[in-house]
Design a protein around this motif. Structure first.
Motif, short mmCIF file in Angstrom:
data_model
loop_
_atom_site.label_atom_id
_atom_site.label_comp_id
_atom_site.label_asym_id
_atom_site.label_seq_id
_atom_site.Cartn_x
_atom_site.Cartn_y
_atom_site.Cartn_z
N LYS A 7 0.84 -1.20 0.00
CA LYS A 7 0.00 0.00 0.00
C LYS A 7 0.88 1.25 0.00
O LYS A 7 1.82 1.35 0.80
CB LYS A 7 -0.92 0.00 1.22
CG LYS A 7 -1.82 1.24 1.31
CD LYS A 7 -1.40 2.18 2.39
CE LYS A 7 -2.15 3.50 2.37
NZ LYS A 7 -1.76 4.41 3.45
N GLY A 10 -0.42 8.74 0.45
CA GLY A 10 -0.45 9.96 -0.36
C GLY A 10 0.91 10.54 -0.73
O GLY A 10 1.16 10.88 -1.89
N THR A 174 4.85 4.42 3.70
CA THR A 174 4.43 5.76 4.06
C THR A 174 5.63 6.70 4.12
O THR A 174 6.69 6.39 3.57
CB THR A 174 3.61 5.71 5.37
OG1 THR A 174 3.15 7.02 5.68
CG2 THR A 174 4.42 5.17 6.54
N ASP A 175 5.46 7.86 4.76
CA ASP A 175 6.54 8.86 4.78
C ASP A 175 7.40 8.78 6.03
O ASP A 175 8.28 9.60 6.24
CB ASP A 175 5.98 10.27 4.59
CG ASP A 175 4.95 10.63 5.65
OD1 ASP A 175 4.62 9.77 6.50
OD2 ASP A 175 4.46 11.77 5.64
N VAL A 176 7.13 7.82 6.91
CA VAL A 176 8.02 7.55 8.05
C VAL A 176 8.47 6.10 7.93
O VAL A 176 7.79 5.30 7.30
CB VAL A 176 7.32 7.74 9.43
CG1 VAL A 176 7.34 9.19 9.85
CG2 VAL A 176 5.91 7.20 9.42
N VAL A 179 6.57 2.58 12.85
CA VAL A 179 5.76 3.12 13.96
C VAL A 179 6.74 3.56 15.04
O VAL A 179 7.64 2.81 15.42
CB VAL A 179 4.79 2.05 14.51
CG1 VAL A 179 4.03 2.59 15.70
CG2 VAL A 179 3.86 1.57 13.41
N TYR A 180 6.56 4.75 15.52
CA TYR A 180 7.44 5.33 16.53
C TYR A 180 6.76 5.38 17.90
O TYR A 180 5.53 5.26 18.00
CB TYR A 180 7.84 6.76 16.12
CG TYR A 180 8.98 6.81 15.12
CD1 TYR A 180 8.81 6.37 13.81
CD2 TYR A 180 10.24 7.28 15.49
CE1 TYR A 180 9.85 6.40 12.90
CE2 TYR A 180 11.29 7.32 14.58
CZ TYR A 180 11.09 6.88 13.29
OH TYR A 180 12.13 6.92 12.40
N THR A 182 6.26 7.91 19.58
CA THR A 182 5.25 8.95 19.41
C THR A 182 5.46 9.57 18.04
O THR A 182 6.41 9.22 17.34
CB THR A 182 5.32 10.01 20.54
OG1 THR A 182 4.13 10.80 20.47
CG2 THR A 182 6.52 10.94 20.39
N PRO A 184 6.93 11.33 15.29
CA PRO A 184 8.25 11.95 15.17
C PRO A 184 8.17 13.44 14.80
O PRO A 184 9.15 14.17 14.99
CB PRO A 184 8.95 11.15 14.07
CG PRO A 184 7.91 10.30 13.44
CD PRO A 184 6.77 10.18 14.39
N ARG A 185 7.02 13.89 14.33
CA ARG A 185 6.89 15.33 14.05
C ARG A 185 6.76 16.15 15.32
O ARG A 185 6.91 17.37 15.31
CB ARG A 185 5.63 15.59 13.21
CG ARG A 185 5.78 15.16 11.78
CD ARG A 185 4.45 15.34 11.07
NE ARG A 185 4.30 14.32 10.06
CZ ARG A 185 4.47 14.53 8.76
NH1 ARG A 185 4.76 15.72 8.33
NH2 ARG A 185 4.34 13.55 7.90
N ALA A 209 -2.80 8.30 16.77
CA ALA A 209 -1.63 8.08 15.90
C ALA A 209 -2.11 7.67 14.51
O ALA A 209 -2.52 6.54 14.30
CB ALA A 209 -0.73 6.99 16.50
N VAL A 211 -0.77 6.99 11.79
CA VAL A 211 0.09 6.21 10.90
C VAL A 211 -0.65 4.99 10.34
O VAL A 211 -0.39 4.56 9.21
CB VAL A 211 1.42 5.85 11.61
CG1 VAL A 211 1.21 5.02 12.85
CG2 VAL A 211 2.40 5.18 10.66
#
Ligand code: ADP
Ligand code: ASP
Ligand code: MG
Length: 411
Positions: A7, A10, A174-176, A179-180, A182, A184-185, A209, A211
């Motif tokens: 998957k 965006g 995805t763009d990270v 899974v963090y 928290t 990360p932004r 979250a 994500v």
């Protein structure tokens, strides 16, 4: 042939170049011998733009037309991804939800998947198609109208396909890079987790979250889908990302695994309602009928047969809540002195399966917030999470303080 679901969110299909890069990843898996089902989101920002157009055209929109419009972003990326793969000599075909058909309930805007018949795609795979590119987020109702699965719903499309087609794995690009502990932004001390238990991921997702969409985690847990979250911008590696898996597959974990937050909450207090049997039903029945998603509830101490009732809900549902309460008051089913809305609150939660066997997590959380001078307005707990409502301006501070207090930067 083994099957894989990949998957792309965006940002991973934000322009033609990124679609090409994503397609190359698909090509690598095809070369390994997989039949691949690719689920695509709309280009980043597209769905927001479409939602904006709907609201501008018709604030009290017909949800069936909302779905017809906001589902369209995925149609474009599905076609473009199939074309890009064909250009790479990979036999690929695109599918919109209704063509599969991905059958859903008729709850427009947040439909649930009911069934994914496999015959149509299977027949194409038999003919030599290597990649089915499916538009995420969308399906078809029993009445034959287009539905959408709620924001972030392509994750759920992906997991549902992985379950229906018995895929070896469901990779969420995805763009990270995983899974963090928290977002990360919000904290640069956030640490990527190699593994996270389904239940923890479920709580983190439902507590904010984004994500993974909550429903995708529910499905993965129910059907034991091997679910992985990874970056579409890094080198391909079979051990990359975060594996969302069963609790027993995790050797050791911290008491608290993560901190989640919801920025735009509101705290509503009904002042001086009659303290009598049935009052909660008389308040929360109309709120539910008005489509208000009530989260936390507290009933204050009563005096002389009157009490205050506090609840929280998303900030964009405040107007609906106020109207539902005013209508209930006008009809005589409830009576209250005033309805006070505090629209500047956020919810911060700590989550961890270790809480089941460790005492003192709540005390530690409250101390950490107190040390930063953060006032707690409402508290709720469950077996594996504690949530607090605080002033929104302290949200980032609270997330970082809790991340430090539970030493989440350390494995
Ligand atoms: P996509 O468009 O690929 O579906 P999303 O924007 O829906 O991507 O989800 C990815 C985002 O989720 C990240 O950019 C990150 O800011 C956010 N996020 C929130 N909490 C977490 C977390 N605990 N771990 C990783 N990402 C998180
Ligand atoms: N495009 C949809 C959204 O932005 C679905 C998704 O990306 O998962 O919510
Ligand atoms: Mg998403």
């Amino acid at each position: 042939m083994p099957r894989l679901v990949m998957k792309f969110g965006g940002t991973s299909v934000a322009n033609l170049d990124r679609i090409r890069r994503a397609a190359k990843r698909v090509g690598v898996e095809v070369a390994k011998g997989y039949e691949v089902i690719v689920i695509v989101s709309a280009m980043s920002g597209k769905t927001n733009e479409l939602v904006g157009w709907v609201n501008e055209t018709s604030p009290m929109y017909d949800a069936r037309e909302y779905d017809a419009i906001v589902s369209s972003g995925e149609n474009v990326t599905a076609g473009l991804m199939a074309l890009t793969l064909q250009e790479m000599d990979v036999p690929a075909r695109s599918w919109q939800g209704w063509q599969v058909p991905l059958k859903t309930t008729d709850a427009h805007g947040s439909a649930r998947i009911e069934e994914i018949p496999t015959e149509n795609l299977d027949a194409k795979f038999k003919e030599g198609m290597k990649v089915a590119v499916v538009a995420g987020f969308q399906g078809i109702s029993p009445e034959g109208r287009i539905t959408t699965l709620g924001r972030g719903g392509s994750d759920t499309t992906a997991v549902a396909f992985a379950a229906a087609f018995e895929a070896e794995r469901c990779d969420i690009y995805t763009d990270v890079d995983g899974v963090y502990t928290t977002d990360p932004r919000v904290s640069d001390k956030a640490r990527k987790l190699d593994r996270i238990a389904f239940e923890e991921m479920l709580e983190l997702a439902s507590l904010g979250a984004k994500v993974l969409q909550t429903r995708s985690v529910e499905l993965a847990m129910r059907y034991r889908v091997k679910l992985r979250v990874l970056s579409s911008f890094e080198e391909m590696d079979d051990n990359a990302g975060t594996l969302v898996c069963a609790e027993e597959d995790i050797v050791e974990s911290n008491v608290v695994s993560g901190v989640a937050f919801v920025r735009d909450e509101a705290k509503m207090t009904l002042i001086s309602v009659a303290d009598r049997p049935g009052i909660a039903a008389a308040i929360f029945g109309p709120l539910s009928e008005a489509g208000v998603n009530v989260d936390m509830i507290i009933q204050n101490i009563s005096e002389e047969g009157r009490t205050d009732m506090t609840f929280s809900c998303p900030v964009n549902e405040v107007a609906r809540a106020e109207k539902a309460m005013a209508d209930a008051k006008a009809s005589g089913s409830i009576n209250y002195h005033d309805l006070v809305a505090d629209t500047d609150v956020a919810k911060v939660s700590v989550v961890g399966i270790g809480m089941r066997s460790h005492a003192g997590v709540a005390a530690k959380m409250f101390h950490a917030l107190q040390a930063e001078g953060v006032n707690i307005k409402v508290i709720t707990t469950s077996e594996i999470k504690i949530s607090v409502l605080i002033d929104r301006k302290y949200m980032e501070l609270a997330v970082q303080a809790l991340h430090d207090a539970f030493e989440l930067e350390k494995a």
